[in-house]
Design a protein around this motif. Structure first.
Motif, PDB file in Angstrom:
ATOM      1  N   ARG A   1     121.489  63.270  36.502  1.00 23.58           N
ATOM      2  CA  ARG A   1     122.571  63.980  37.177  1.00 23.58           C
ATOM      3  C   ARG A   1     122.046  64.752  38.387  1.00 23.58           C
ATOM      4  NH1 ARG A   1     124.101  65.535  31.783  1.00 23.58           N
ATOM      5  NH2 ARG A   1     125.846  64.269  31.015  1.00 23.58           N
ATOM      6  N   ASN A   2     120.886  65.396  38.224  1.00 26.64           N
ATOM      7  CA  ASN A   2     120.297  66.129  39.358  1.00 26.64           C
ATOM      8  C   ASN A   2     119.907  65.176  40.485  1.00 26.64           C
ATOM      9  OD1 ASN A   2     120.570  68.599  38.052  1.00 26.64           O
ATOM     10  ND2 ASN A   2     118.550  68.445  37.065  1.00 26.64           N
ATOM     11  N   LEU A   3     119.342  64.018  40.104  1.00 22.72           N
ATOM     12  CA  LEU A   3     118.982  63.031  41.119  1.00 22.72           C
ATOM     13  C   LEU A   3     120.233  62.499  41.836  1.00 22.72           C
ATOM     14  CD1 LEU A   3     116.197  60.978  39.261  1.00 22.72           C
ATOM     15  CD2 LEU A   3     115.908  62.543  41.193  1.00 22.72           C
ATOM     16  N   THR A   4     121.296  62.303  41.066  1.00 20.78           N
ATOM     17  CA  THR A   4     122.536  61.825  41.680  1.00 20.78           C
ATOM     18  C   THR A   4     123.096  62.852  42.660  1.00 20.78           C
ATOM     19  OG1 THR A   4     123.062  60.518  39.711  1.00 20.78           O
ATOM     20  CG2 THR A   4     124.887  61.048  41.185  1.00 20.78           C
ATOM     21  N   LYS A   5     123.072  64.120  42.264  1.00 25.45           N
ATOM     22  CA  LYS A   5     123.583  65.168  43.150  1.00 25.45           C
ATOM     23  C   LYS A   5     122.761  65.261  44.427  1.00 25.45           C
ATOM     24  CE  LYS A   5     124.517  70.126  43.281  1.00 25.45           C
ATOM     25  NZ  LYS A   5     124.429  71.410  42.520  1.00 25.45           N
TER      26      LYS A   5
END
Length: 340
Positions: A190-194
Motif C-alpha cells: 500500500r505504501n509503495l502504491t501511494k
C-alpha cells in the motif's frame, strides 16, 4: 340482297355529298388569302353564308410565338450585368493566373537549385540555427517517447502493486497462522502504491510539458520557418527573372516586362525580409523559453525519481507541492457532477 340495298342507298346519297363538298369549297378562302393569313398571323375571312360553321385555316401565331428576349429577374445579378459580380469573377481569374505563374517560377527555381544551374540566397547563421532547432526537436521527441513508455510501464507497476496488496490483505484474513506476515506485506504494497501514484503524477506532468514544448511551441516556430523558406524560393525565382531581363536587348516589350519584374522582385523581397526577421525573433524567444521550461522539468524529474527510489516519501511529496502538481490515483474514478 343486302349489298344491293346498300349500293342503292349510297347512289341515292352521293349527289347530296357532292353538293355539300362543292359548297364547302366555295366557302374556303382563295390561296392568296390563306397564305397571307398564315404569314401575317391574321384571322381568315368570315364566310358569307351563315349556314356553315367556319373552321380556322391558320394558327394564331401572334399569341404563341416566344418573346425574343428572356425576362430577367432581380435575383439574377449575372443577367443584369452586375459590376460587382463581374469584378469578383475577374479577380478570381487573375488570382488563379498569378498563382499558376508563381508556382511555375518557384518549381523551376527549385529544380535548377537541385541541378546546380542557378544561385540561391543563403543566410549561413540563420540556417545553422534552423538546423539546430530541427535537431533539438528530434532529440526532444525521442525523450518524449521514452518518457511516455516509462510512465506507461510504471502505471502498470503501480496497478500490480495495488492488486498484490489487496491479495495479501485478503489472505491475512483467511490464514490466521500467517496473518502477521501477510499484513505487513500488504502494508508495504500500500505504501509503495501511494508513493508510486505520487511519482506517476510527476512523470505525467513531465510528459505533458515536454509534449507541449515539442509539438506546439517548437512546431509553431517551424511553421514560420517553412513560410520563410517558401518566401526565399519565390524571392530567388523573381530575382533570377529580373537578372535575365536586365541582360536582354532593350526593346519596348522588354522594358515593360523589366518594369513588371522589378515590381514583383521588390514585393517578394519585402516579404522575404519580413519573414526572415520573424524567424530570427521567434528563434531567440523559443530558445529562452525552452531553457526555462526544461530547467524546471528536469529538476522535477530528478527530485521525484530520486525521492521515490530512496524511499523518502516526505521529499517526494514536497517536490510535487513545489511544482503545484495534484496527484490523482489511477484507481480512483472520475468525480460526479455533484462533487464537482
Amino acid at each position: 340482297m343486302s349489298q344491293a340495298v346498300i349500293s342503292n342507298n349510297q347512289a341515292r346519297d352521293s349527289p347530296v355529298v357532292e353538293r355539300n363538298i362543292h359548297e364547302m369549297l366555295k366557302d374556303t378562302p382563295v390561296m392568296n388569302d390563306s397564305n397571307n393569313a398564315v404569314h401575317s398571323g391574321t384571322a381568315p375571312p368570315t364566310p358569307q353564308r351563315g349556314s356553315y360553321v367556319s373552321h380556322p385555316t391558320s394558327l394564331p401565331l401572334a399569341s404563341t410565338t416566344a418573346p425574343s428576349t428572356v425576362p430577367t429577374t432581380p435575383m439574377s445579378p449575372t443577367q443584369n450585368g452586375d459590376p460587382t459580380v463581374l469584378k469578383s469573377q475577374q479577380s478570381k481569374i487573375e488570382t488563379i493566373k498569378n498563382w499558376s505563374i508563381s508556382t511555375y517560377k518557384c518549381t523551376k527555381q527549385l529544380m535548377f537549385e537541385k541541378l546546380g544551374k542557378t544561385s540561391r540566397t543563403v543566410d549561413t547563421e540563420l540556417e545553422a540555427q534552423i538546423e539546430q532547432l530541427r535537431d533539438t526537436q528530434r532529440k526532444y521527441s525521442n525523450v518524449l517517447r521514452l518518457s511516455r513508455a516509462l510512465a506507461s510501464h510504471f502505471y502498470h507497476v503501480v496497478q500490480t502493486q495495488h492488486a498484490l496488496g489487496e491479495a495479501f490483505s485478503d489472505l491475512a484474513q483467511k490464514s490466521p497462522e500467517l496473518q502477521e506476515e501477510f499484513l505487513y506485506n500488504a502494508e508495504t504494497q500500500r505504501n509503495l502504491t501511494k508513493n508510486g501514484e505520487t511519482l506517476l503524477g510527476a512523470l505525467n506532468f513531465f510528459v505533458s510539458s515536454v509534449n507541449t514544448l515539442c509539438n506546439k511551441t517548437i512546431e509553431d516556430t517551424l511553421l514560420t520557418i517553412r513560410q520563410y523558406e517558401t518566401a526565399r524560393i519565390e524571392y530567388d525565382a523573381y530575382r533570377t527573372d529580373l537578372e535575365l531581363l536586365a541582360q536582354a536587348p532593350r526593346t519596348d516589350a522588354n522594358t515593360a516586362r523589366l518594369e513588371e519584374a522589378q515590381q514583383n522582385y521588390d514585393l517578394h523581397k519585402v516579404n522575404f525580409e519580413k519573414l526572415r526577421s520573424d524567424v530570427s525573433i521567434k528563434l531567440k524567444f523559443l530558445d529562452e523559453n525552452r531553457i526555462k521550461v526544461m530547467h524546471k522539468q528536469l529538476l522535477l524529474f530528478h527530485n521525484a525519481v530520486s525521492a521515490y527510489f530512496s524511499g523518502n516519501q516526505t521529499a517526494l511529496e514536497a517536490t510535487l507541492k513545489q511544482f503545484n502538481i495534484k496527484v490523482k490515483s489511477p484507481n480512483s474514478s472520475f468525480p460526479s457532477w455533484l462533487e464537482q
